[in-house]
Design a protein around this motif. Structure first.
Motif, mmCIF file in Angstrom:
data_model
loop_
_atom_site.group_PDB
_atom_site.id
_atom_site.type_symbol
_atom_site.label_atom_id
_atom_site.label_comp_id
_atom_site.label_asym_id
_atom_site.label_seq_id
_atom_site.Cartn_x
_atom_site.Cartn_y
_atom_site.Cartn_z
ATOM 1 N N ILE A 196 11.802 -60.154 3.176
ATOM 2 C CA ILE A 196 10.830 -59.462 3.640
ATOM 3 C C ILE A 196 10.543 -59.990 5.112
ATOM 4 C CG2 ILE A 196 8.452 -58.851 3.260
ATOM 5 C CD1 ILE A 196 8.965 -59.278 0.293
ATOM 6 N N ALA A 197 10.588 -59.125 6.281
ATOM 7 C CA ALA A 197 10.360 -59.858 7.293
ATOM 8 C C ALA A 197 9.490 -58.645 8.151
ATOM 9 C CB ALA A 197 11.550 -59.858 8.033
ATOM 10 N N PRO A 198 8.318 -59.246 8.880
ATOM 11 C CA PRO A 198 7.709 -58.395 9.847
ATOM 12 C C PRO A 198 8.314 -57.521 11.056
ATOM 13 C CG PRO A 198 7.284 -60.577 10.207
ATOM 14 C CD PRO A 198 8.357 -60.603 9.288
ATOM 15 N N LEU B 81 5.381 -65.277 -8.486
ATOM 16 C CA LEU B 81 5.549 -63.703 -8.669
ATOM 17 C C LEU B 81 5.369 -63.607 -10.277
ATOM 18 C CD1 LEU B 81 8.496 -62.578 -6.650
ATOM 19 C CD2 LEU B 81 6.100 -62.340 -6.167
ATOM 20 N N PRO C 132 9.946 -71.623 12.831
ATOM 21 C CA PRO C 132 9.153 -71.734 11.845
ATOM 22 C C PRO C 132 8.527 -73.221 11.734
ATOM 23 C CG PRO C 132 11.454 -71.557 11.129
ATOM 24 C CD PRO C 132 11.486 -71.876 12.938
ATOM 25 N N LYS D 94 14.774 -59.000 -1.290
ATOM 26 C CA LYS D 94 14.899 -60.489 -1.286
ATOM 27 C C LYS D 94 14.865 -61.174 -0.057
ATOM 28 C CE LYS D 94 18.394 -59.690 -5.083
ATOM 29 N NZ LYS D 94 19.662 -59.739 -5.315
ATOM 30 N N HIS E 254 3.557 -65.808 11.780
ATOM 31 C CA HIS E 254 4.190 -64.625 11.359
ATOM 32 C C HIS E 254 5.012 -64.891 10.358
ATOM 33 C CE1 HIS E 254 2.903 -62.350 15.046
ATOM 34 N NE2 HIS E 254 3.062 -63.209 15.352
ATOM 35 N N TRP E 255 5.063 -64.410 9.020
ATOM 36 C CA TRP E 255 5.792 -64.813 7.999
ATOM 37 C C TRP E 255 6.788 -64.054 7.588
ATOM 38 C CZ3 TRP E 255 4.582 -69.204 5.468
ATOM 39 C CH2 TRP E 255 3.240 -69.886 5.784
ATOM 40 N N PHE E 256 7.848 -64.418 7.281
ATOM 41 C CA PHE E 256 8.941 -63.741 6.376
ATOM 42 C C PHE E 256 9.368 -64.439 5.225
ATOM 43 C CE2 PHE E 256 11.773 -66.788 8.915
ATOM 44 C CZ PHE E 256 12.729 -67.077 8.013
ATOM 45 N N TRP E 257 9.819 -63.629 4.355
ATOM 46 C CA TRP E 257 9.881 -64.154 3.052
ATOM 47 C C TRP E 257 11.558 -64.005 2.396
ATOM 48 C CZ3 TRP E 257 5.558 -66.237 0.534
ATOM 49 C CH2 TRP E 257 4.397 -66.062 1.086
ATOM 50 N N LEU E 258 11.703 -65.069 1.703
ATOM 51 C CA LEU E 258 13.204 -64.867 1.067
ATOM 52 C C LEU E 258 13.136 -65.364 -0.478
ATOM 53 C CD1 LEU E 258 15.372 -67.397 3.591
ATOM 54 C CD2 LEU E 258 15.753 -64.945 3.172
ATOM 55 N N ALA E 259 13.930 -64.513 -1.161
ATOM 56 C CA ALA E 259 13.888 -64.777 -2.616
ATOM 57 C C ALA E 259 15.545 -64.517 -3.025
ATOM 58 C CB ALA E 259 12.931 -63.709 -3.303
ATOM 59 N N ARG E 260 16.238 -65.318 -3.055
ATOM 60 C CA ARG E 260 17.678 -65.271 -3.224
ATOM 61 C C ARG E 260 18.287 -65.988 -4.153
ATOM 62 N NH1 ARG E 260 20.477 -61.711 -0.062
ATOM 63 N NH2 ARG E 260 19.478 -61.015 1.900
ATOM 64 N N ILE F 15 9.043 -66.730 -4.355
ATOM 65 C CA ILE F 15 9.485 -66.370 -3.229
ATOM 66 C C ILE F 15 9.214 -67.670 -2.085
ATOM 67 C CG2 ILE F 15 9.942 -63.842 -3.453
ATOM 68 C CD1 ILE F 15 7.130 -63.487 -2.069
ATOM 69 N N THR G 65 10.297 -63.478 15.042
ATOM 70 C CA THR G 65 10.220 -63.839 13.671
ATOM 71 C C THR G 65 11.368 -62.909 13.045
ATOM 72 O OG1 THR G 65 7.925 -64.412 13.764
ATOM 73 C CG2 THR G 65 8.665 -64.031 11.734
ATOM 74 N N VAL H 146 13.935 -66.330 -8.867
ATOM 75 C CA VAL H 146 13.612 -64.848 -9.356
ATOM 76 C C VAL H 146 11.851 -64.955 -9.583
ATOM 77 C CG1 VAL H 146 13.898 -63.150 -11.091
ATOM 78 C CG2 VAL H 146 15.812 -64.489 -10.227
ATOM 79 N N HIS H 147 11.586 -65.985 -9.898
ATOM 80 C CA HIS H 147 10.179 -65.685 -10.064
ATOM 81 C C HIS H 147 9.344 -66.455 -9.037
ATOM 82 C CE1 HIS H 147 10.878 -64.753 -14.505
ATOM 83 N NE2 HIS H 147 11.668 -65.546 -14.142
ATOM 84 N N HIS I 200 -1.996 -65.447 -8.273
ATOM 85 C CA HIS I 200 -0.574 -66.061 -8.336
ATOM 86 C C HIS I 200 -0.751 -67.648 -7.260
ATOM 87 C CE1 HIS I 200 2.128 -63.350 -10.227
ATOM 88 N NE2 HIS I 200 1.679 -62.496 -9.442
ATOM 89 N N MET J 264 5.433 -68.950 -3.165
ATOM 90 C CA MET J 264 4.181 -68.018 -3.938
ATOM 91 C C MET J 264 5.167 -67.801 -5.311
ATOM 92 S SD MET J 264 2.719 -64.646 -2.893
ATOM 93 C CE MET J 264 1.954 -63.755 -4.042
ATOM 94 N N PRO K 231 10.714 -60.104 -11.254
ATOM 95 C CA PRO K 231 9.558 -60.182 -10.703
ATOM 96 C C PRO K 231 9.403 -60.035 -9.442
ATOM 97 C CG PRO K 231 10.343 -62.069 -12.091
ATOM 98 C CD PRO K 231 11.309 -61.181 -12.088
ATOM 99 N N ARG K 232 10.731 -60.134 -8.692
ATOM 100 C CA ARG K 232 10.635 -59.723 -7.126
ATOM 101 C C ARG K 232 10.390 -58.479 -6.538
ATOM 102 N NH1 ARG K 232 16.425 -62.718 -6.247
ATOM 103 N NH2 ARG K 232 16.717 -61.469 -8.290
#
Lengths: 307, 345
Positions: B290-292, A38, A30, B288, A5-11, A19, B298, A16-17, A77, A36, B73-74
């Motif tokens: 994103i979580a399921p 963007l 984890p 910023k 199961h995935w969660f994503w952070l882009a902080r 995640i 998780t 910015v470009h 991407h 990835m 882009p986010r």
């Protein structure tokens, strides 16, 4: 992999470009990380990271762990997928400490990491091309500076240290690639083991000891009593340059067996490279940071010359 | 999908001007991020010096928040959670300034941007030319009546759109309008295609803190809808002043948002199934984190990671809560949701 199961952070300022995704197993632990892109700029940076990491993984053994990446694509991407290494970034660990303890533990870790850097070989040795390196540094001045007067000052400072740089290049003869963004945020610590992440800036840099000086300078910012604990805020450079000269430069000078004057010249080369790069990336905070660092180093060199 | 002879397969006649398919003709309705006069100035500058430069000179100094909204882009980071083919066909309904549509186009998607407001369409046209994304198609039409061919799209994007359906079609109830929009989107999907919905949580943390709702007033999403309508009747034209639009005074609360359970029910009635439900923070417009939402350990891990990055003492205290509690907080108070939907067969 499919059960994750995935969660994503882009902080982060540099994120910015792209995640970062964390693949968690059924218990929420984890085990895999994905980065990835963007945008084309994010994709390019991941391509660079993949190439850098692949080269350095092959070159080993290393005194620290490295994740072995797999390159994938999603909707045009780039995705880099790799096992998540154990440990937490040193910076996250330090942030949890009270300020005084943070500085003590932090500077202790800087010395440990410099020893690790000294024991590391990250790629094949190449001979220094002194003329080409000087030319490269001169070209960076344009990128790294804002105004004509700043440009002239940095050119003058560079001209003053050219001979020191040529001397150190001649003495060393060859150099090896560097990580290129070696600061606390990119180093994981798990008990006594270290792992190094984020290899997108891996490559040959014009000045030797590039990672050493990046680590020392960035640490002087984040561990500064007046700093707010981030790399992206303006800080009191007078305090920091004094701290560098009172403690860290002398200690590095002893460790590397080089005079402090030489290290100042190398610090100028490092700051110039980083300032040019950050202005190119157009990330707000770091841009300001390295540009201020460059100015303060130039002023410091100027003072040293007159004294 | 649309021919240049001016007649859609659905029978509607349209005009083609400067490579824009126009289904709305002389309609002059305006709705936007800034007042119409400022938008016109911006367009004229964008024509002369480029849209990015014009935005930096004319827009961002007054509205710095719009820089990320238009360029970050986010904004399409949720795409990581949708298993799309390499070159998907995408419809971006209610495309606005086209940030999402053009970002997807730049990554290889064949994108149809659907937007009703003439000035925004003009900006889309400039942006397409200046960013050299000439494969992207621009359609001037209402998102409610977008001329989408059945079974033609891998992805239909409804980012910040579903909540406006009740305003865009006032002839039916807001729920019926939302169902109509969702059913149109579902019908346009290829086998294996997805609808993506980015939208606020009715009882999200920002709403509880008093963030301005779609009505133009704070707290209205939290109220029973009849009470929200009463509040609107006694307020000035809040919606219009908030959005810089021409819309008449709103006397009924029609911008419905829901809780997680409410959205699930709405989608089910529209014949759509949730493939992935995501928490998007701080907003669905700039996610910023994103979580399921369907996996407690998780979501708890993600919440901890997000809180630790914030670094404050309160955030660290919250991060130490048990996983089940953290997950429940995320599901109940998430600022906004992203839904990846597929058609029920």
């Amino acid at each position: 992999m499919t059960d994750l199961h995935w969660f994503w952070l882009a902080r982060g300022a540099g994120d910015v470009h792209k995640i970062t995704g964390f693949g968690c197993d059924a218990t929420g632990r984890p085990s895999t990380v994905r980065r990835m892109g963007l945008s084309s700029s994010g994709d390019l940076s991941l391509e660079r990271e993949f190439e850098g990491l692949s080269s350095v993984v092959q070159y080993g053994p290393h005194p620290f762990s490295l994740p072995k990446p797999v390159r994938k694509q999603q909707m045009g991407h780039v995705i880099l997928e790799m096992p998540l290494l154990p440990g937490t970034s040193i910076w996250e660990q330090l942030r949890a400490l009270p300020r005084f303890e943070r500085a003590t533990v932090g500077w202790h870790l800087v010395r440990r990491l410099i020893q690790i850097l000294e024991a590391s070989e990250l790629g094949d040795a190449r001979p220094f091309d002194a003329d080409q390196n000087i030319l490269n540094l001169r070209m960076l001045v344009q990128k790294a500076t804002e105004t004509e007067s700043q440009r002239a000052t940095v050119h003058r400072a560079l001209a003053d240290v050219e001979q020191d740089l040529r001397d150190v290049w001649r003495q060393l003869g060859t150099h090896r690639p560097a990580h290129g963004d070696f600061w606390f945020g990119n180093v994981l610590k798990d008990r006594n083991a270290f792992a190094v992440l984020d290899w997108e800036y891996y490559g040959y840099y014009p000045t030797p000891f590039f990672d050493h000086l990046t680590l020392i300078t960035s640490s002087s910012v984040v561990l500064s009593p007046k700093g707010d604990g981030t790399l992206s805020r303006a800080v009191d450079w007078t305090t920091i340059s004094r701290a560098l000269d009172d403690n860290e430069i002398p200690s590095l000078s002893r460790l590397l067996g080089r005079p402090q004057k030489t290290l100042h010249a190398l610090l100028l080369g490092t700051a110039l490279t980083l300032a040019a790069r950050e202005r190119d990336r157009q990330t707000d905070g770091n841009q300001l940071l390295w540009s201020e660092l460059l100015t303060s180093i130039v002023m410091h060199l100027d003072q040293t010359k007159h004294n | 999908m649309l021919r240049h002879d001016g007649r859609c397969a659905c029978g509607v006649v349209y005009s083609v001007s400067e490579d824009v398919f126009d289904f709305l003709g002389n309609s002059d309705y305006y709705w936007g991020e800034m007042p119409r006069t400022e938008m016109e100035q911006f367009l004229s500058e964008a024509q002369r010096t480029g849209w990015r430069h014009a935005a930096r000179v004319l827009v961002y100094p007054k509205r710095p928040d719009l820089q990320q909204y238009f360029e970050d882009p986010r904004r399409t980071a949720w795409v990581a959670e949708i298993p799309l083919p390499a070159h998907p066909v995408v419809a971006d309904l209610g495309a606005g300034w086209g940030t999402i549509g053009f970002q997807l186009a730049a990554s290889g998607a064949q994108v149809w941007l659907v937007e009703a407001v003439r000035e925004r369409v003009e900006l889309l046209r400039l942006r397409r030319a200046q960013d050299n994304l000439t494969d992207a198609k621009i359609v001037r039409a209402s998102f409610m009546d977008a001329p989408l061919a059945s079974g033609a799209f891998d992805l239909v994007v409804l980012n910040g759109v579903l909540e406006w359906a009740g305003i865009a079609d006032k002839s039916i109830t807001p729920v019926e309008a939302q169902l109509r929009l969702l059913r149109n989107a579902a019908a346009a999907l290829r086998v294996g295609g997805f609808v993506y919905v980015g939208i606020e949580n009715r009882y999200g943390w920002p709403q509880l803190r008093g963030e301005i709702d779609h009505s133009g007033l704070p707290f209205t999403s939290l109220l029973p809808r009849r009470i929200a309508t009463l509040v609107l009747r006694f307020s000035r034209n809040a919606l219009s002043s908030h959005t810089g639009g021409d819309s008449p005074r709103q006397t009924t609360y029609r911008t419905y948002t829901y809780t997680l359970a409410g959205y699930s029910r709405l989608f089910r009635h529209a014949g759509l199934r949730i493939r992935r439900a995501l928490m998007l923070a701080p907003t669905y417009n700039l996610p910023k984190l994103i979580a399921p939402l369907d996996h407690t350990p998780t979501i708890a891990r993600a919440m901890r990671a997000g809180l630790i990055v914030r670094g404050s003492r309160l955030a660290r205290a919250l991060a130490s809560m048990p996983s089940s509690l953290l997950a429940a907080v995320a599901r109940t108070l998430a600022p906004s949701f992203g839904f990846v939907l597929e058609r029920m067969e």
